[in-house]
Design a protein around this motif. Structure first.
Motif, PDB file in Angstrom:
ATOM      1  N   GLY A  48       0.798  -0.959   0.033  1.00 17.23           N
ATOM      2  CA  GLY A  48       0.112  -0.021   0.061  1.00 17.23           C
ATOM      3  C   GLY A  48       0.880   1.216   0.058  1.00 17.23           C
ATOM      4  O   GLY A  48       2.155   1.372   0.339  1.00 17.23           O
ATOM      5  N   ASP A  49       0.074   2.497  -0.315  1.00 14.73           N
ATOM      6  CA  ASP A  49       0.869   3.605  -0.367  1.00 14.73           C
ATOM      7  C   ASP A  49       0.485   4.418   0.796  1.00 14.73           C
ATOM      8  O   ASP A  49       0.787   5.800   0.683  1.00 14.73           O
ATOM      9  CB  ASP A  49       0.514   4.327  -1.639  1.00 14.73           C
ATOM     10  N   GLY A  50      -0.113   3.849   1.596  1.00 17.61           N
ATOM     11  CA  GLY A  50      -0.391   4.736   3.051  1.00 17.61           C
ATOM     12  C   GLY A  50      -1.869   5.346   3.113  1.00 17.61           C
ATOM     13  O   GLY A  50      -2.617   5.865   3.963  1.00 17.61           O
ATOM     14  N   SER A  51      -2.731   5.352   1.747  1.00 21.09           N
ATOM     15  CA  SER A  51      -3.992   5.691   1.398  1.00 21.09           C
ATOM     16  C   SER A  51      -5.127   4.944   2.410  1.00 21.09           C
ATOM     17  O   SER A  51      -6.121   5.523   2.630  1.00 21.09           O
ATOM     18  CB  SER A  51      -4.215   5.895   0.056  1.00 21.09           C
ATOM     19  N   TRP A  59      -1.215  -6.381   5.864  1.00 23.39           N
ATOM     20  CA  TRP A  59      -0.177  -7.223   4.886  1.00 23.39           C
ATOM     21  C   TRP A  59       1.013  -7.956   5.556  1.00 23.39           C
ATOM     22  O   TRP A  59       0.870  -9.302   5.257  1.00 23.39           O
ATOM     23  CB  TRP A  59       0.226  -6.216   3.709  1.00 23.39           C
ATOM     24  N   ASN A  60       1.658  -7.146   6.624  1.00 24.29           N
ATOM     25  CA  ASN A  60       2.531  -7.641   7.235  1.00 24.29           C
ATOM     26  C   ASN A  60       2.031  -8.997   8.053  1.00 24.29           C
ATOM     27  O   ASN A  60       2.667 -10.028   8.245  1.00 24.29           O
ATOM     28  CB  ASN A  60       3.438  -6.809   8.065  1.00 24.29           C
ATOM     29  N   LEU A  61       0.845  -8.727   8.721  1.00 21.71           N
ATOM     30  CA  LEU A  61       0.318  -9.754   9.609  1.00 21.71           C
ATOM     31  C   LEU A  61      -0.070 -11.081   8.775  1.00 21.71           C
ATOM     32  O   LEU A  61       0.368 -12.197   9.026  1.00 21.71           O
ATOM     33  CB  LEU A  61      -0.655  -9.238  10.274  1.00 21.71           C
ATOM     34  N   LEU A  62      -0.669 -10.764   7.674  1.00 25.34           N
ATOM     35  CA  LEU A  62      -1.105 -11.882   6.746  1.00 25.34           C
ATOM     36  C   LEU A  62       0.238 -12.590   6.149  1.00 25.34           C
ATOM     37  O   LEU A  62       0.581 -13.872   5.963  1.00 25.34           O
ATOM     38  CB  LEU A  62      -1.736 -11.212   5.589  1.00 25.34           C
ATOM     39  N   GLU A  63       1.274 -11.820   5.762  1.00 32.27           N
ATOM     40  CA  GLU A  63       2.522 -12.401   4.948  1.00 32.27           C
ATOM     41  C   GLU A  63       3.188 -13.208   6.287  1.00 32.27           C
ATOM     42  O   GLU A  63       4.021 -14.131   5.851  1.00 32.27           O
ATOM     43  CB  GLU A  63       3.286 -11.225   4.541  1.00 32.27           C
ATOM     44  N   ASP A  64       3.230 -12.817   7.431  1.00 29.92           N
ATOM     45  CA  ASP A  64       3.920 -13.399   8.493  1.00 29.92           C
ATOM     46  C   ASP A  64       3.669 -15.048   8.337  1.00 29.92           C
ATOM     47  O   ASP A  64       4.337 -15.729   8.734  1.00 29.92           O
ATOM     48  CB  ASP A  64       4.013 -12.747   9.879  1.00 29.92           C
ATOM     49  N   ALA A 163      -5.780 -11.618 -10.310  1.00 25.92           N
ATOM     50  CA  ALA A 163      -5.345 -12.366  -9.204  1.00 25.92           C
ATOM     51  C   ALA A 163      -4.703 -11.336  -8.068  1.00 25.92           C
ATOM     52  O   ALA A 163      -5.019 -11.552  -6.912  1.00 25.92           O
ATOM     53  CB  ALA A 163      -4.707 -13.635  -9.247  1.00 25.92           C
ATOM     54  N   LEU A 164      -3.635 -10.481  -8.522  1.00 26.46           N
ATOM     55  CA  LEU A 164      -3.092  -9.704  -7.671  1.00 26.46           C
ATOM     56  C   LEU A 164      -3.992  -8.709  -7.066  1.00 26.46           C
ATOM     57  O   LEU A 164      -3.923  -8.192  -6.114  1.00 26.46           O
ATOM     58  CB  LEU A 164      -1.842  -9.071  -8.470  1.00 26.46           C
ATOM     59  N   ASP A 165      -4.900  -7.880  -8.016  1.00 24.43           N
ATOM     60  CA  ASP A 165      -5.881  -6.951  -7.778  1.00 24.43           C
ATOM     61  C   ASP A 165      -6.706  -7.790  -6.594  1.00 24.43           C
ATOM     62  O   ASP A 165      -7.035  -6.825  -5.528  1.00 24.43           O
ATOM     63  CB  ASP A 165      -6.574  -6.525  -8.960  1.00 24.43           C
ATOM     64  N   ARG A 166      -6.949  -8.904  -6.923  1.00 19.31           N
ATOM     65  CA  ARG A 166      -7.994  -9.361  -5.589  1.00 19.31           C
ATOM     66  C   ARG A 166      -7.240  -9.663  -4.575  1.00 19.31           C
ATOM     67  O   ARG A 166      -7.687  -9.319  -3.454  1.00 19.31           O
ATOM     68  CB  ARG A 166      -8.479 -10.839  -6.232  1.00 19.31           C
ATOM     69  N   LEU A 167      -5.827 -10.118  -4.644  1.00 23.09           N
ATOM     70  CA  LEU A 167      -5.257 -10.204  -3.259  1.00 23.09           C
ATOM     71  C   LEU A 167      -5.257  -8.806  -2.650  1.00 23.09           C
ATOM     72  O   LEU A 167      -5.067  -8.762  -1.246  1.00 23.09           O
ATOM     73  CB  LEU A 167      -3.867 -10.673  -3.551  1.00 23.09           C
ATOM     74  N   ARG A 168      -4.714  -7.740  -3.300  1.00 25.78           N
ATOM     75  CA  ARG A 168      -4.724  -6.256  -2.597  1.00 25.78           C
ATOM     76  C   ARG A 168      -6.226  -6.111  -1.741  1.00 25.78           C
ATOM     77  O   ARG A 168      -6.232  -5.599  -0.929  1.00 25.78           O
ATOM     78  CB  ARG A 168      -4.668  -5.255  -3.593  1.00 25.78           C
ATOM     79  N   ASP A 169      -7.484  -6.430  -2.606  1.00 26.11           N
ATOM     80  CA  ASP A 169      -8.650  -6.309  -1.915  1.00 26.11           C
ATOM     81  C   ASP A 169      -8.782  -7.042  -0.751  1.00 26.11           C
ATOM     82  O   ASP A 169      -9.457  -6.707   0.389  1.00 26.11           O
ATOM     83  CB  ASP A 169      -9.823  -6.689  -2.887  1.00 26.11           C
ATOM     84  N   VAL A 170      -8.225  -8.242  -0.687  1.00 26.46           N
ATOM     85  CA  VAL A 170      -8.042  -9.034   0.506  1.00 26.46           C
ATOM     86  C   VAL A 170      -7.641  -8.597   1.945  1.00 26.46           C
ATOM     87  O   VAL A 170      -7.918  -8.318   2.902  1.00 26.46           O
ATOM     88  CB  VAL A 170      -7.545 -10.437   0.208  1.00 26.46           C
ATOM     89  N   VAL A 171      -6.175  -7.837   1.459  1.00 27.15           N
ATOM     90  CA  VAL A 171      -5.398  -7.078   2.142  1.00 27.15           C
ATOM     91  C   VAL A 171      -6.118  -6.128   3.037  1.00 27.15           C
ATOM     92  O   VAL A 171      -6.248  -5.673   4.199  1.00 27.15           O
ATOM     93  CB  VAL A 171      -4.199  -6.451   1.716  1.00 27.15           C
ATOM     94  N   VAL A 172      -7.041  -5.187   2.068  1.00 30.89           N
ATOM     95  CA  VAL A 172      -7.435  -3.895   2.296  1.00 30.89           C
ATOM     96  C   VAL A 172      -8.859  -4.340   3.407  1.00 30.89           C
ATOM     97  O   VAL A 172      -9.081  -3.823   4.192  1.00 30.89           O
ATOM     98  CB  VAL A 172      -7.997  -3.203   1.405  1.00 30.89           C
ATOM     99  N   GLU A 173      -9.463  -5.362   3.043  1.00 28.30           N
ATOM    100  CA  GLU A 173     -10.610  -5.654   3.737  1.00 28.30           C
ATOM    101  C   GLU A 173     -10.100  -6.349   5.106  1.00 28.30           C
ATOM    102  O   GLU A 173     -10.599  -6.092   6.237  1.00 28.30           O
ATOM    103  CB  GLU A 173     -11.285  -7.002   2.973  1.00 28.30           C
TER     104      GLU A 173
END
Length: 206
Positions: A48-51, A59-64, A163-173
């Protein structure tokens, strides 16, 4: 980057200290092996860009959980070291009372290598506070993030990637789930369990 939570790791003075240090080292190695490069398309989009508030933390929590689970799949011996590190640093459960907060479920569910007793205890606490449907919603997001192929997480092309766009939506949600802070978000700044309900676990997950 690693946000394992809690204070910095002290100088090892016991076997468990060495196990925790080794687990933290394996954690960083997991980032090197599996996390997208910071300047890659996936890295920029998912962090993300901070927005979006807390997107990077989400993301970091999920990624860990994702990278540690991948590491254990390839190197099963890492399981015990990761478990020691999570209990000591993330959950802070080798303290005097061993209490963990309900939102610890967001940290433990994706770490599929953890003892079932730890993951179930955290899940039960989360459900008791937020309800079964909320737990299932969080788990669905975590599962989708982890089960998305590595090729998507590391994508650095210039073409459209749904698929990447969907993954970003998952992180935002998912970021919305941790935005309502209940006094502990898995990072430093206090002992897990302060200011909220909690359960107890010991270093063996019982």
């Amino acid at each position: 980057e690693a946000h394992l939570g809690g204070p910095s790791i002290p100088k090892p003075e016991s076997l468990i200290d060495f196990a925790v240090l080794k687990g933290a080292t394996y954690h960083e190695l997991s980032h090197i092996l599996y996390s997208p490069r910071i300047d890659s398309r996936a890295g920029v989009l998912l962090r993300g860009d901070g927005s979006v508030p807390k997107q990077r933390r989400a993301w970091n929590l999920l990624e860990d959980g994702r990278i540690e689970s991948l590491f254990v799949q390839s190197y099963p011996g890492g399981r015990a070291y990761f478990t020691s590190t999570v209990i000591r640093i993330v959950l802070g459960a080798i303290g005097e009372d061993g209490h963990i907060p309900p939102k610890a479920h967001l940290w433990t569910y994706g770490r599929r290598y953890l003892p079932t007793s730890i993951r179930q205890r955290a899940r039960d606490l989360y459900i008791a506070v937020y309800g079964l449907s909320a737990a299932q919603h969080a788990e669905a997001l975590i599962d989708e993030f982890i089960d998305t192929p590595q090729s998507v997480h590391s994508f650095n092309g210039h073409t459209a990637n749904a698929a990447l766009d969907r993954l970003r939506d998952v992180v935002v949600e998912f970021a919305n789930l941790i935005d309502d802070n209940d006094g502990w978000d898995g990072e430093g700044g206090g002992t897990p369990g302060e200011g909220g309900e909690g359960g107890e676990i010991d270093p063996d997950g019982h």
